[in-house]
Write a protein that holds these residues in place. Structure first.
Motif: not given
Lengths: 313, 774
Positions: A86-90
């Motif tokens: 999963k790509m994490n929200y920054e």
């Protein structure tokens, strides 16, 4: 004079009345489109994946006060069909990030899911790097900027590449060494210098009536006219764009060329985006839809492969 | 080639077969009684033999009869003129010149013979518009406009509001061959298309052909607008003129040598710039801004002998927008001048020669030029040292033709009317050049960019024969060939043309036609407004020649009261039509124009109904068109077919002129059309980092704007004064102030939502003008 002034007031009043009478708000039955998701992810080989997720809105449901980007989506990255993660929200960057680095020749997929929206996905393959070489530099003249018909000293720089025998798309950038090493403080800056290229393969992105035919920034072209063969391109730049920057004693950099091998999707997206910007606000230009390779949504997912060459003496 | 062999057999062998018979030939010229002006299209009938013909552009006619008649009765007629019947011995060739006299406009005409009416002609999809009707119709700002009158015909759409552009049976504005005395006029618009270049006072006749094109015409796909200038009165000096709110005009005509030669000269100029100059000067601190256009038409003709006649005519017209500013900064005295100028010039010389009573020849040489020129100049003078500097930038584009043509009319027997000819045209295209000039501050340069001209040579040849097969069946069969040389390439096209007419009874006929038309030039133009920046460019490898195939069939009927009715159906297919690519703009098309357009196909089909009454107390016309027009381009709309912008499902027009008394004339028109097809935004999204919304558009031309409808009226009060006739004309354009859509745009409201705004151009506009005639 007084009489003329009063006439002019009447004329102005008439003009105002005319303008007001000639515009009215109308109800237009626009085909309804459901709110959808957008995905923007354009990375270069060797960089980590960064994506922005937003939403599209039907024109009559749109409001500027609405949030245009989505921060709670589930963004998943796959490599060659296998889950990467999963790509994490920054929040500080307002982007979804992945620790994975884009590798050449691999097929990547990004899937986006968000509550209340249909899921979307995009797919991209990183093309191989195409080496670029500087063939020669000659003294010449170039038209002075801002018209005026004058000329100023310049350099004719010839670069060359060998095109693989499949359809390829490219983006070329020219930077002055000064911009790269001093102004931006990093090897490749984002400002581009004016370069004049009179080559049938190069598509002029924006054309001007001033006769300069300067291209700033991204220079897009494909291999339609030289597929599978060697291609040289000559560009004329001003003397001031190739002022040397001494890297170390005896080694000066004059300019930098960056050739990016891009996918067809990235090429079409960039071209249509430029066209939409050029047509924007012009009621007489033919409307253009920006190209997308996102299934069920809008935006772009592309991976490109750059090759940078420094002009040294 | 074999498919064309039947044409050649028909055209060459049949006339030769007819030579075996012994015939007599009657020939001569038809002219107007008072002025001596030759009448084209007059009908000459020999009722006993049911044989007839029409006079050509120069009034010449020839009719050949079998030598079996002791006495011949010939009837000569022309719309608006009292018919004449001539009777003479039918034993030898005879030359008869005929003068026709105009009938009183107030007289109701009862048609006593149907043999010269609409239904008898082989030509279909063609309308003669009487110039008197055109001049009597309500006019925008009081300015009579031939092109706007043509827009009232079925099958012909106006472009956008107020525009004089023509879209004929689904074709584009580039597909109309507009001829002024046989010379192509490349840009027929003044003031962005709100007025046409044709000054009605200088015009003698207007013919519009939408289909069934005879072989003598070529070069455009969709229509021929054949306009002829007046020749000038051969007997006495006349003049007419008008003073209107926008423009004034004056026309003079008269004999040079009575009965043998005459002249006509006509001029028109707008004067808003002159009237508004004091106001503008006072409001703009002495600076000047203005716009005007003018036209000059002239024609002279000389009768060299009974068989020779020469004509010289020309047109010269320009639009000019100018602005001049002066300011003093204390350090320098600066001046800025800008000029936009565009216009046409044509010149033509013709020599008619009657070789025999059966053979008439015409040599034409012509020149035609359209040029657009924009210039900006800045001058500065330093206060301290009087040093001067100058910067000048000029952009110009255009097209220029030099041509020679020879046409022959050959009437070998009672059943044939052969027209043949050959022409050569040298085209010079200037798709745009930029010139800059700078001096002062130690600099001096004069440079021109992109001035490369394109030269192309065109050869045309045609032959057509109007064949009377039986007393009820006629056909016009022909072929037009074009050879076009450009950039070292040679292109050519053979274009067959066939029309047929079957007379069902004296009042009614059935007609059918099939034509192929080829076009070797393209117009880079915006689809919604005609601008002077429009560029004519030749065919290239990327932009091949346009081809149209059109089939039409219909009925033509003339009621005994003089009302003509025609009903036609047509199907037209067009190949290699061009459109701007998505995102491309008409602005600055000169650069890279080949890459800005894309090539595709088009089709149009539908039906047209037309009623016209040309004579009597009430004259007028009514037309209805039901049509579908579509385009398909691989590069546009995802390759899917889409409606053409001027696809108009329903189009209804009615116009009438009623002579209430001898001194008062009332006219009105009303037009209705389905709304134009446009592409509208249906959604938005934001591209990160830009802060701007990107628009999602719906299907190309997938939305219809509101229907267009408008009514105009005018009333004319005429009075015969001691030495002249005068008339006051009061008119109202858009009488019920309909806000017709010009374009739609989106606007963000204060609450951040988006709404659609419709911009309209012309509200209700009254006008008054004064006309005089002496």
């Amino acid at each position: 004079m007084i009489q003329a002034k009063s006439y002019s007031k009447i004329l102005l009043l008439l003009l105002v009345a005319f303008s007001v009478s000639c515009q009215k708000e109308v109800t237009v039955k626009v085909p309804e489109i459901p709110n959808g998701l957008t995905l923007f992810c354009q990375v270069e080989v060797g960089e980590q994946f960064r994506a922005v997720v937003g939403k599209s809105t039907g024109i009559q449901q749109y409001s500027r006060s609405q949030q245009q980007f989505i921060y709670d989506a589930v963004v998943t990255l796959y490599k060659d069909g296998a889950l990467v993660g999963k790509m994490n929200y920054e929040p500080t960057l307002q982007e979804y990030l992945s620790g994975a680095i884009a590798e050449p020749g691999r097929r990547y997929t990004i899937k986006v899911e968000a509550a209340g929206y249909e899921a979307i996905e995009g797919e991209a393959v990183a093309p191989e790097a195409i080496p670029l070489r500087v063939v020669n530099i000659k003294d010449t003249t170039t038209p002075a900027p801002y018209g005026g018909g004058g000329v100023m000293p310049g350099k004719a720089v010839t670069i060359a590449l060998t095109d693989p025998a499949v359809t390829n798309y490219y983006k070329l950038n020219f930077f002055s060494a000064y911009d790269v090493y001093y102004a931006t403080g990093r090897p490749i800056g984002y400002s581009g210098e004016c370069i004049q290229i009179n080559d049938p393969s190069i598509e002029q992105r924006f054309t001007f009536i001033d006769g300069e035919d300067c291209i700033y920034g991204d220079i897009l072209f494909n291999d339609g006219l030289f597929n599978g063969s060697s291609k040289s391109i000559t560009g004329i730049v001003s003397q001031y764009s190739v002022e040397p920057v001494v890297i170390e004693p005896g080694d000066s950099v004059y300019a930098i060329f960056k050739l990016t091998h891009v996918s067809e999707a990235a090429f079409r997206y960039q071209k249509s985006y430029d066209q939409s910007q050029e047509a924007n606000g012009n009621p007489f230009a033919e409307p253009v839809n920006v190209y997308t390779n996102i299934k069920n949504g809008y935006g772009i997912f592309s991976i490109s492969t750059p090759f940078t060459v420094q002009v040294r003496r | 080639m074999t498919k064309y062999s039947f044409l050649l057999i028909t055209l060459v062998v049949l006339p030769l077969l007819s030579r075996g018979q012994k015939n007599i030939t009657i020939s001569g010229y038809i002219s107007e009684k008072n002025s001596g002006e030759r009448l084209l299209g007059a009908v000459i009938i020999v009722p006993d033999k049911n044989i007839g013909t029409t006079s050509n552009t120069y009034g010449f006619y020839s009719i050949t009869l079998p030598d079996t008649m002791h006495e011949v009765t010939m009837r000569i007629s022309y719309v608006g003129y009292t018919p004449i019947v001539k009777t003479f011995a039918g034993d030898k060739d005879i030359h008869i010149d005929v003068e026709l006299e105009q009938t009183n406009a107030m007289e109701e005409v009862v048609i006593t013979s149907q043999k010269d009416a609409l239904q008898t002609k082989t030509q279909m999809s063609s309308i003669d518009l009487p110039i008197q009707t055109i001049k009597s119709l309500p006019a925008f700002l009081g300015e009579t406009d031939i092109m706007k009158a043509i827009q009232l015909l079925p099958g012909i759409q106006a472009g956008s509001e107020g525009s004089s552009g023509l879209y004929v049976r689904g074709g584009g504005p580039d597909q109309n061959l507009i001829l002024l005395d046989g010379v192509p006029v490349y840009n027929a618009s003044h003031l962005f298309g709100f007025f046409s270049v044709f000054n009605a006072d200088a015009i003698r006749s207007v013919e519009v052909i939408k289909g069934g094109f005879p072989a003598r015409y070529g070069g455009r796909l969709s229509s021929v607008i054949d306009i002829n200038m007046k020749e000038g009165d051969k007997s006495k000096l006349h003049g007419e003129g008008a003073i209107g709110v926008v423009a004034s005009k004056l026309t003079l005509e008269g004999p040079i040598q009575k009965g043998k030669s005459s002249f006509m000269i006509s001029g028109r100029r707008t004067y808003i710039d002159i009237l508004a100059r004091p106001i503008i000067k006072s409001e703009m601190d002495g600076n000047i801004v203005g716009y005007y256009f003018y036209d000059l038409n002239g024609k002279v003709n000389f009768k060299l002998g009974p068989k020779d006649h020469i004509y010289f005519s020309g047109y010269f017209g320009n639009d000019k927008f100018y602005t001049k500013e002066e300011y003093n900064s204390g350090f320098s005295q600066d001046e800025m001048e800008a000029r936009l100028k565009w216009g046409n010039a044509t010149a033509v010389g013709r020599w008619n020669h009657e070789f025999t009573p059966k053979l008439f020849g015409n040599l034409t040489t012509h020149y035609s030029r359209y040029q657009f020129d924009i210039e900006n100049e800045e001058r500065s003078k330093q206060t301290l040292n009087n040093e001067t500097s100058q910067y000048r930038i000029r952009y110009f584009s255009g097209i220029e033709d030099i041509a020679a043509k020879y046409d022959l009319d050959f009437l070998p027997g009672p059943s044939h009317f052969i027209k043949t000819g050959v022409s050569f045209v040298a085209h010079t295209y200037s798709p745009g050049a930029l010139q800059t000039k700078v001096s002062g501050f130690g600099l001096s340069a004069d440079t021109t960019f992109g001035s490369k001209k394109i030269n192309a040579n065109e050869i045309d040849a045609y032959i057509e024969d109007d064949i009377r097969i039986t007393s009820t069946l006629k056909t016009n069969i022909g072929v037009h060939w074009t050879g076009f040389m450009v950039n070292g390439d040679f292109l050519n096209a053979v274009q067959p043309r066939v029309s047929m007419r079957y007379l069902i009874n004296d009042e009614l006929s059935a007609k059918a036609s099939f034509v192929q038309m080829n076009q070797f030039i393209h117009l880079l133009t915006n689809s919604s407004v005609g601008l002077p920046t429009d560029l004519w460019v030749p065919v290239t490898n990327k932009l091949p020649m346009q081809i149209a195939y059109q089939g039409a069939a219909g009925l033509a009927y003339t009621h005994h009261t003089g009302i003509e009715v025609s009903i036609e159906g047509y199907y037209k297919k067009m190949d290699n039509v061009i459109e701007y690519k998505e995102g491309a703009s008409f602005i600055n098309s000169a650069n890279d124009w080949e890459n800005k357009v894309t090539v595709g196909t088009g089709k149009s089909y539908g039906g047209e109904l037309f009623l016209q009454k040309k004579k009597g107390k009430f004259t007028g016309m009514m037309g209805y068109t039901l049509s579908w027009t579509k385009r398909q381009f691989d590069d546009l709309n995802g390759g899917r077919e889409f409606p053409y912008r001027y696809d108009r499902r329903h189009d209804f027009k009615i116009a009438g002129v009623y002579a209430i008394t001898k001194r008062i004339e009332l006219s009105a028109d009303w037009v209705y059309g389905t709304g134009n097809a446009i592409t509208i935004p249906i959604g938005l999204y934001q591209v990160p980092g830009t802060g701007y919304n990107t628009v999602i558009y719906g299907d190309r031309n997938g939305y219809r704007m509101a229907p267009y409808h408008r009514g105009d009226i005018s009333i004319k009060f005429m009075k015969q004064m001691k030495r002249h006739e005068r008339a006051w004309i009061i008119g109202v354009y858009n009488v019920y102030n309909r806000k017709n859509p010009f374009y739609l745009s989106t606007e963000e409201n204060l609450d951040g939502s988006i709404s659609f705004k419709q911009t309209s151009l012309f509200p209700i506009i009254p006008s008054i003008s004064y006309q005089f005639k002496f």
